[in-house]
Design an enzyme around this catalytic site. Structure first.
Site, mmCIF file in Angstrom:
data_model
loop_
_atom_site.group_PDB
_atom_site.id
_atom_site.type_symbol
_atom_site.label_atom_id
_atom_site.label_comp_id
_atom_site.label_asym_id
_atom_site.label_seq_id
_atom_site.Cartn_x
_atom_site.Cartn_y
_atom_site.Cartn_z
ATOM 1 N N ILE A 152 0.826 -1.216 0.000
ATOM 2 C CA ILE A 152 0.000 0.000 0.000
ATOM 3 C C ILE A 152 0.853 1.257 0.000
ATOM 4 O O ILE A 152 0.326 2.369 -0.046
ATOM 5 C CB ILE A 152 -0.956 0.032 1.215
ATOM 6 C CG1 ILE A 152 -0.171 -0.079 2.523
ATOM 7 C CG2 ILE A 152 -1.995 -1.051 1.108
ATOM 8 C CD1 ILE A 152 -1.037 0.095 3.757
ATOM 9 N N GLY A 153 2.164 1.088 0.055
ATOM 10 C CA GLY A 153 3.032 2.255 0.046
ATOM 11 C C GLY A 153 4.484 1.860 -0.104
ATOM 12 O O GLY A 153 4.899 0.782 0.325
ATOM 13 N N GLY B 238 8.433 3.690 0.299
ATOM 14 C CA GLY B 238 9.217 4.858 0.676
ATOM 15 C C GLY B 238 10.693 4.596 0.493
ATOM 16 O O GLY B 238 11.114 3.568 -0.053
ATOM 17 N N ALA B 239 11.490 5.563 0.960
ATOM 18 C CA ALA B 239 12.932 5.446 0.796
ATOM 19 C C ALA B 239 13.498 4.277 1.583
ATOM 20 O O ALA B 239 14.515 3.693 1.206
ATOM 21 C CB ALA B 239 13.598 6.749 1.242
ATOM 22 N N SER B 240 12.836 3.915 2.686
ATOM 23 C CA SER B 240 13.387 2.863 3.535
ATOM 24 C C SER B 240 12.780 1.490 3.274
ATOM 25 O O SER B 240 13.251 0.498 3.838
ATOM 26 C CB SER B 240 13.168 3.231 5.009
ATOM 27 O OG SER B 240 11.790 3.418 5.265
ATOM 28 N N GLY B 241 11.758 1.391 2.451
ATOM 29 C CA GLY B 241 11.177 0.088 2.177
ATOM 30 C C GLY B 241 9.718 0.187 1.778
ATOM 31 O O GLY B 241 9.239 1.232 1.344
ATOM 32 N N VAL C 209 5.425 -0.805 2.567
ATOM 33 C CA VAL C 209 4.406 -0.977 3.600
ATOM 34 C C VAL C 209 3.300 -1.859 3.036
ATOM 35 O O VAL C 209 2.815 -1.626 1.919
ATOM 36 C CB VAL C 209 3.825 0.375 4.057
ATOM 37 C CG1 VAL C 209 2.764 0.156 5.125
ATOM 38 C CG2 VAL C 209 4.926 1.283 4.583
ATOM 39 N N LYS D 126 5.579 -2.542 7.952
ATOM 40 C CA LYS D 126 6.659 -1.846 7.244
ATOM 41 C C LYS D 126 7.848 -2.800 7.150
ATOM 42 O O LYS D 126 8.379 -3.254 8.156
ATOM 43 C CB LYS D 126 7.070 -0.576 7.985
ATOM 44 C CG LYS D 126 8.209 0.186 7.278
ATOM 45 C CD LYS D 126 8.879 1.209 8.170
ATOM 46 C CE LYS D 126 7.981 2.379 8.433
ATOM 47 N NZ LYS D 126 8.693 3.452 9.181
ATOM 48 N N ASP E 257 11.026 14.655 11.950
ATOM 49 C CA ASP E 257 10.533 14.507 10.578
ATOM 50 C C ASP E 257 9.014 14.662 10.561
ATOM 51 O O ASP E 257 8.293 13.852 9.986
ATOM 52 C CB ASP E 257 10.956 13.163 9.999
ATOM 53 C CG ASP E 257 10.803 13.130 8.468
ATOM 54 O OD1 ASP E 257 10.668 14.216 7.866
ATOM 55 O OD2 ASP E 257 10.824 12.036 7.888
#
Length: 986
Positions: free
Chosen positions: A684-685, A687-690, A692, A706, A809
């Protein structure tokens, strides 16, 4: 042939036969402008003259056009140069349109102009120096545009100019001292331009006719020139929001005509000068946010002031009695100083005092009896002082009072009976005093009351049932008093009640029934009373209850199974008389402390059951236990052997070692379920770190997983962290319990694979929802709720965690929304625990955050603290108010913060607020926007704490509903009277 000529004549435009030359010029003006609202629709080319056209005025004798006023007409396009072809025009105003070209290089055709207003447009480029060649020009306004470059030195050659307005542009360079040559100048307003830091030109003191000097936010440095005291006609002096240093010159007290002096938000030091008694016309003086010391001169307090603001300085000493003699004083704010002594007894007797705030000082003695003598007092804020004695009886007759904040003083005696029933009061805060007596039944008359905080006093008697008639009550806290009797059944009628805190009293009787109306109740604390009877099943149906503490009472019977439906951050039923089996969800080790001290409860939790006294039973139990232990060991050894065999067999198939799982909350699912659902279809998502994943479990529950990248050290700045993001997030979230912080159920770290399992947020992130196709779902009440929820989450991190936590953040994509659009702070991958956060000695030394949300101090230091979170949260507020992204190509080189400030200055608040929002909420929106502006102050020290942000957001909602708009008392030519016009003025 004759017929042909006749037709040709008839087809010739009548305008060529009837409209005069000036009308033809104006027709060319109309053709060059875009007119979406048809403001120029009656500019009819069939008329003989344009004298009856909208915006056109002609001389009565010559019938020639002498004035063109097209202000506020929504026109756009280039500057209409044909206006200068009108030979007799002396007045041109295109104020507040969208003229978007550069200025003409040559203005000589406009030679007869006396008045030119091009303010609040979209003009670009440099200022034409040919404007100085207009011999009769008296008024020139180019304020609120996008003009760049320097102020032309040639402007010093104006012959008759009286008003020069250049505020709110992007002018650079320095303020030319040649402006001092304009001997006729009366108003010089060039504030809010990014000039090169430089001292204020001393030669401006030659402008002896000057009445208004507005140089706010002009990057001024150095001391205030004492020679400005020679401007004896000056009425308005505004040097605020610069970097001025040194003391306030004594010569300023020679400004006998001055009505307003604004010096706030500089770095001025020293004492206030003596000689204020000369300023007999002074009505407003603001020197807040400086570094002033000493006491307030008596003579300052004898003036006919409308407002005296000296807050957030380092003032010491006492408050002179003479301040009470000021006949026009309606606002007195002295909070956050070191003032001592008593408030003058006559304060409020001689003036229409509306607001009094002396919080966080060392004032003592009694509260003056005359504060509401004129019946106008709306706010009295005396928190954190040492006031003693009784609350004056006169405050009970103050029907204008809206806020009464008297917490943490030494007040005693009974509260005046009429005080409880003030009709307009919406916030009563009496916490932390020694008040006694009963809460009067007249409290039913306080129908606007929203927050009632009376904890930590000596109040006694029954809690009156009339409190249940207060339909606007959101928070009721009366803990640690001497209240007796039952909990009033009428409290169940409070359907907007969010917090009910009555712990530490002597309340008795049973729990109220029919509590279905508590749909908004978030916190219920009835601990340490004498309540009895069963705990009602209905508690389990309260949809948003997060905190439930019924400990230290005499509740009996079974624990309602319905409590398992609640998503609680705190559950405490200890030290009661409960009995029977624990509901299955609570029969876990992590809940042991929640049920201790209930002799009748037993469900296999060690230490919860009573010990058996008979030795025979003990021996029998020991034998039985030994048999089970032996059998269990055999079983465990077998399982472990089988597990290792299975792991070696399935090692290539599964990369996750289940023994590495750690749980932080009650789990109703198996870890194996998680690993089996990590499929691409469930992503479902990213990002820069992995990635989700959305995982729907067998029990119907949904979680978010995550999955971080396998490498713990990434090739970026995160490689410099003391711990990788996974460990930081686990360490941070694992110990946090708050309704507005996303819950981390469990985690796994094998090195090759790192998983974080969170509660699932069905409405995704605020950023995606607000800026995506579903942004229309977020009406203003929902946006306000999100802002308040997120603020409470950050406030918890900053003020309630030990040690405090800086998120680093904060952004809309890290604010997640549940099914009811409740907000949770998420993504703690770069969070830091800070020791001594208030001292700033442990501030961050690694840059973290996202573009558009970074506080400006990152530009000159990497040592930042919780103030950076506050700035980022301010950006989120601006997103909610404007509906815009923090970085948008439309802004050019600006970000959202700069765009908002610029647009407010140039076009007003209506151009900032998201047009999709219901205008009926505009007052509340403007108050919240003001909070966002405070949070995004360029100076970290000027940003409020998150705890203060929460209070301001709460007050924004209450005030917008219960308080009428009121003037802020500023007298400058740029002040407004409506509530929304105060945006940014604080």
């Amino acid at each position: 042939m004759l017929l042909f000529l006749s037709l040709l004549f008839l087809s010739f435009p009548l305008s060529a036969l009837s409209l005069n030359q000036e009308g033809l010029f104006l027709q060319r003006v109309k053709l060059g402008l875009f007119d979406p609202t048809r403001a120029l629709s009656n500019w009819n080319e069939r008329d003989e003259t344009p004298c009856n056209w909208v915006g056109i005025t002609c001389d009565k004798e010559t019938r020639r056009v002498d004035s063109v006023d097209l202000s506020d007409s929504f026109l756009s396009g280039p500057f209409p140069t044909f206006l200068c072809r009108l030979p007799s025009v002396t007045f041109i105003s295109l104020y507040n349109n969208s003229i978007n070209s550069s200025l003409p290089v040559d203005f000589s055709p406009c030679r007869n102009l006396e008045y030119l207003d091009l303010g609040q447009n979209l003009l670009v480029g440099s200022i034409s120096e040919s404007l100085a060649d207009l011999p009769n020009l008296r008024y020139l306004s180019l304020a609120g545009n996008n003009l760049t470059g320097e102020i032309p030195v040639k402007f010093g050659e104006f012959r008759r100019l009286k008003t020069l307005l250049l505020a709110g542009n992007f002018l650079n360079g320095t303020i030319p001292s040649e402006l001092s040559n304009i001997s006729t100048l009366e108003n010089l307003l060039i504030a809010y331009n990014p000039f090169t830091p430089s001292p204020l030109p001393i030669r401006l003191a030659n402008l002896t006719n000057l009445k208004a000097l507005w140089l706010a936010d002009c990057k001024l440095i150095g001391p205030i020139p004492a020679i400005l005291g020679h401007l004896t006609r000056l009425e308005n002096l505004d040097l605020s929001q610069n970097s001025l240093t040194g003391s306030i010159p004594t010569l300023l007290t020679k400004l006998k005509s001055v009505v307003q002096i604004e010096l706030y938000n500089n770095s001025l030091s020293g004492m206030l000068p003596v000689g204020f008694s000369n300023l007999t016309k002074l009505r407003r003086f603001d020197a807040s946010m400086n570094e002033l010391t000493g006491t307030i001169p008596n003579e300052l307090c004898q003036l006919e002031l409308e407002s005296l603001n000296l807050f957030e300085n380092s003032l010491e000493g006492t408050l002179p009695d003479s301040i009470a003699k000021s006949p026009n004083l309606y606002e007195l704010k002295l909070f956050n100083n070191k003032l001592t002594g008593q408030l003058p007894s006559e304060l409020g007797q001689n003036s229409l005092l509306k607001s009094l705030d002396v919080s966080y000082n060392g004032f003592s003695g009694e509260i003056p009896n005359n504060l509401c003598a004129k019946g106008e007092l709306e706010d009295i804020i005396l928190i954190y002082n040492s006031f003693s004695g009784k609350i004056p009886e006169s405050l009970g007759k103050c029907h204008s009072l809206g806020r009464a904040r008297l917490r943490n003083n030494q007040l005693s005696g009974t509260v005046p009976e009429e005080f409880w029933g003030l009709p307009r009061v919406y916030l009563v805060e009496l916490v932390g005093n020694s008040l006694s007596g009963q809460v009067s039944r007249r409290i039913s008359s306080a129908y606007n009351l929203s927050v009632l905080l009376i904890s930590d006093n000596k109040l006694s008697g029954n809690i009156p049932m009339e409190i249940g008639f207060l339909g606007n009550l959101v928070e009721f806290s009366a803990s640690n008093n001497l209240f007796t009797g039952p909990i009033p059944g009428s409290l169940v009628n409070l359907n907007v009640l969010s917090s009910l805190v009555l712990n530490g009293n002597e309340l008795s009787g049973e729990f109220p029934t029919e509590i279905q109306g508590w749909k908004s109740l978030n916190e219920l604390n009835l601990a340490n009373n004498k309540l009895s009877g069963p705990i009602p099943d209905e508690i389990g149906n309260l949809p948003v209850l997060n905190y439930l503490d019924l400990s230290g009472n005499y509740f009996s019977g079974k624990i309602p199974p319905a409590l398992q439906k609640l998503k609680l951050n705190l559950l405490n039923l200890s030290n009661n008389m409960l009995s029977g089996e624990l509901p299955p969800l609570f029969a876990r080790e992590i809940y042991k402390k929640s049920f201790g001290g209930n002799p009748g409860l037993c469900n296999g939790l060690e230490g919860l059951c009573p010990k058996m006294g008979e030795s025979r039973k003990l021996r029998y139990l020991w034998l039985l236990r030994s048999i089970f232990i032996l059998a269990g060991l055999v079983f465990v050894v077998g399982v472990v052997w089988f597990y290792f065999k299975y792991r070696n067999f399935n090692k290539g198939k599964k990369g996750i070692t289940i023994s590495k799982w750690r749980s932080f909350h009650k789990l109703g699912f198996s870890e194996f379920e998680i690993t089996d659902c990590l499929k691409e279809d469930n992503v479902i998502g990213t990002g820069a770190s992995g990635k989700v994943y959305k995982v729907v479990l067998s029990n119907g529950e949904t979680v978010a997983v995550k999955k971080l990248r396998g490498e713990s050290k990434q090739e970026d700045a995160s490689a410099n962290y003391d711990k990788d993001e996974f460990e930081v997030e686990v360490e941070t979230l694992g110990r946090i319990r708050h309704k507005n912080i996303v819950r981390l159920w469990c985690c796994c770290n094998t090195g090759d694979c790192k998983l974080l399992v969170y509660e699932y947020m069905p409405n995704g992130s605020l950023g995606d929802l607000l800026h995506g196709s579903k942004g229309g779902l977020l009406d203003w009440p929902t946006r306000y709720k999100i802002a308040l929820d997120a603020a409470e989450g950050l406030s918890y991190l900053h003020h309630d965690c030990v040690p405090p936590i800086v998120h680093r953040d904060v952004k809309s994509n890290n604010i997640l929304l549940d099914g009811e659009f409740g907000a949770r702070i998420a993504d703690f991958g770069v969070a830091k625990a800070v020791q001594g956060i208030n001292k700033g000695t442990e501030s961050m030394s690694v840059i973290a955050g996202s573009c558009g949300y970074l506080a400006p101090e990152y530009a000159y230091t990497v040592r930042v603290n919780e103030k950076s979170d506050i700035y980022s949260f301010g950006v989120v507020i601006l997103e909610l108010v404007t509906g815009r992204l923090p970085i948008d190509p439309e802004f050019g080189e600006k970000d959202l913060v700069k765009w908002v400030y610029t647009t407010l200055d140039q076009k007003g608040v209506d151009h900032v607020i998201d047009p999709n929002l219901d205008s009926s909420f505009q007052d509340e929106i403007c108050r919240v926007l003001n909070v966002g502006l405070k949070c995004t102050s360029s100076l970290p020290v000027s940003r409020p704490s998150m705890r203060r942000v929460v209070n301001m957001l709460q007050e924004a909602s209450v005030e917008s509903k219960l308080k009428s708009n009121k003037k802020d008392g500023k007298l400058s030519p740029y002040y407004h009277e409506k509530a929304c016009d105060d945006v940014g003025n604080d």
